[in-house]
Design an enzyme around this catalytic site. Sequence first.
Site, mmCIF file in Angstrom:
data_model
loop_
_atom_site.group_PDB
_atom_site.id
_atom_site.type_symbol
_atom_site.label_atom_id
_atom_site.label_comp_id
_atom_site.label_asym_id
_atom_site.label_seq_id
_atom_site.Cartn_x
_atom_site.Cartn_y
_atom_site.Cartn_z
ATOM 1 N N HIS A 79 -7.671 9.426 -1.669
ATOM 2 C CA HIS A 79 -7.180 9.343 -0.530
ATOM 3 C C HIS A 79 -7.995 9.852 0.734
ATOM 4 C CE1 HIS A 79 -2.694 9.165 1.257
ATOM 5 N NE2 HIS A 79 -3.567 9.042 2.114
ATOM 6 N N TYR A 87 3.042 9.571 -0.221
ATOM 7 C CA TYR A 87 4.140 9.149 0.593
ATOM 8 C C TYR A 87 5.586 9.439 -0.134
ATOM 9 C CZ TYR A 87 0.288 6.202 2.519
ATOM 10 O OH TYR A 87 -0.822 5.712 3.259
ATOM 11 N N LYS A 130 -2.739 5.958 -4.339
ATOM 12 C CA LYS A 130 -3.957 6.837 -3.824
ATOM 13 C C LYS A 130 -3.764 8.233 -4.760
ATOM 14 C CE LYS A 130 -3.895 4.570 0.468
ATOM 15 N NZ LYS A 130 -2.473 4.651 0.907
ATOM 16 N N ASP A 137 0.805 -1.255 0.034
ATOM 17 C CA ASP A 137 -0.035 -0.109 0.040
ATOM 18 C C ASP A 137 0.913 1.262 -0.003
ATOM 19 O OD1 ASP A 137 -2.821 1.004 0.667
ATOM 20 O OD2 ASP A 137 -1.548 2.294 1.844
#
Length: 279
Positions: free
Chosen positions: A108, A50, A75, A45
């Site tokens: 998200h 990120y 996402k 994931d």
Amino acid sequence: MESNAFVMHNGIAVPHPGFGTCKIPEEDVCGTVLRALEVGYRHFDTAALYGNEVQVGEGLRKSAFPREELFVVSKVWNTERGYERTKAAFEASLERLGLDYLDLYLIHWPANRKQFGDEAENINAQTWRALEDLYAEGRVRAIGVSNFLPHHLEALARTARVLPMVNQIECHPGWLQLPVVEYCHEHGIVVEAWSPLGRRAVLDHPVLREVAEKRGMTTAQVCLAWLLGHGVLPLPKSVDPVRMEQNFHAEAVLDEREIRAVDALAPMGNCDDPDSVDF
Ligand code: A2P
């Protein structure tokens, strides 16, 4: 819960547990992904936010695992909402990951009324339309959302052609969000837990310690077992090989009384309210 017990409403199984990649130091991401694959994780994931899609992709490509054995998730970030931007964001994520399709793509966070007023629902609908088209085009095997509350899901359902297959929410002892979990299960939506260990904030709680001691488990395993007992798929993150193993082998072994005792814990951890966030 049996391995591969999580099946989305399009019939595709989601391997569990997933491996969370948020907040792993950049230089460790590739090696951590390779180690996680060795431990047995197949579900990874990540998210544009990120900033590690390049390194996650590098780890996956360096491994000897055939692409079809992996389940890769990303996402669309909040700045890229809307139809065209979301489609472009998806292509950018694929390129950074070095893949030609994703297994699951998620919104998200919902656009909320606090930031977008009456436009919020329309923004979510347009973002979702992009995901639906990516799904119809075969660019992604499943689509879903993250941090959506029942009222966001209800609103989405009014214009959706395809209902979300997954809702990834913050879920850990002290923040179960039971109404969200129940709503999703009633509507055939797989629930995934981000921050399943409450960013460690919950791991010293006496109730968790008591269950852990009685069962010869770690308190982290109690958190994961509790989530599995609720039919929620955890996405634990760890850079430590021993903790990675522990998390991977957690099972839904808690009895009803233990589950209720953990349910009753007071709020702790992040406890983000999607209707109040400013990002
Ligand atoms: P580390 O990567 O050093 O193992 P969450 O998934 O709730 O956000 O929590 C992630 C945090 O929990 C990380 O700091 C991670 O540190 C730690 N963690 C992960 N697995 C375990 C475990 N089995 N026991 C204790 N801490 C853990």
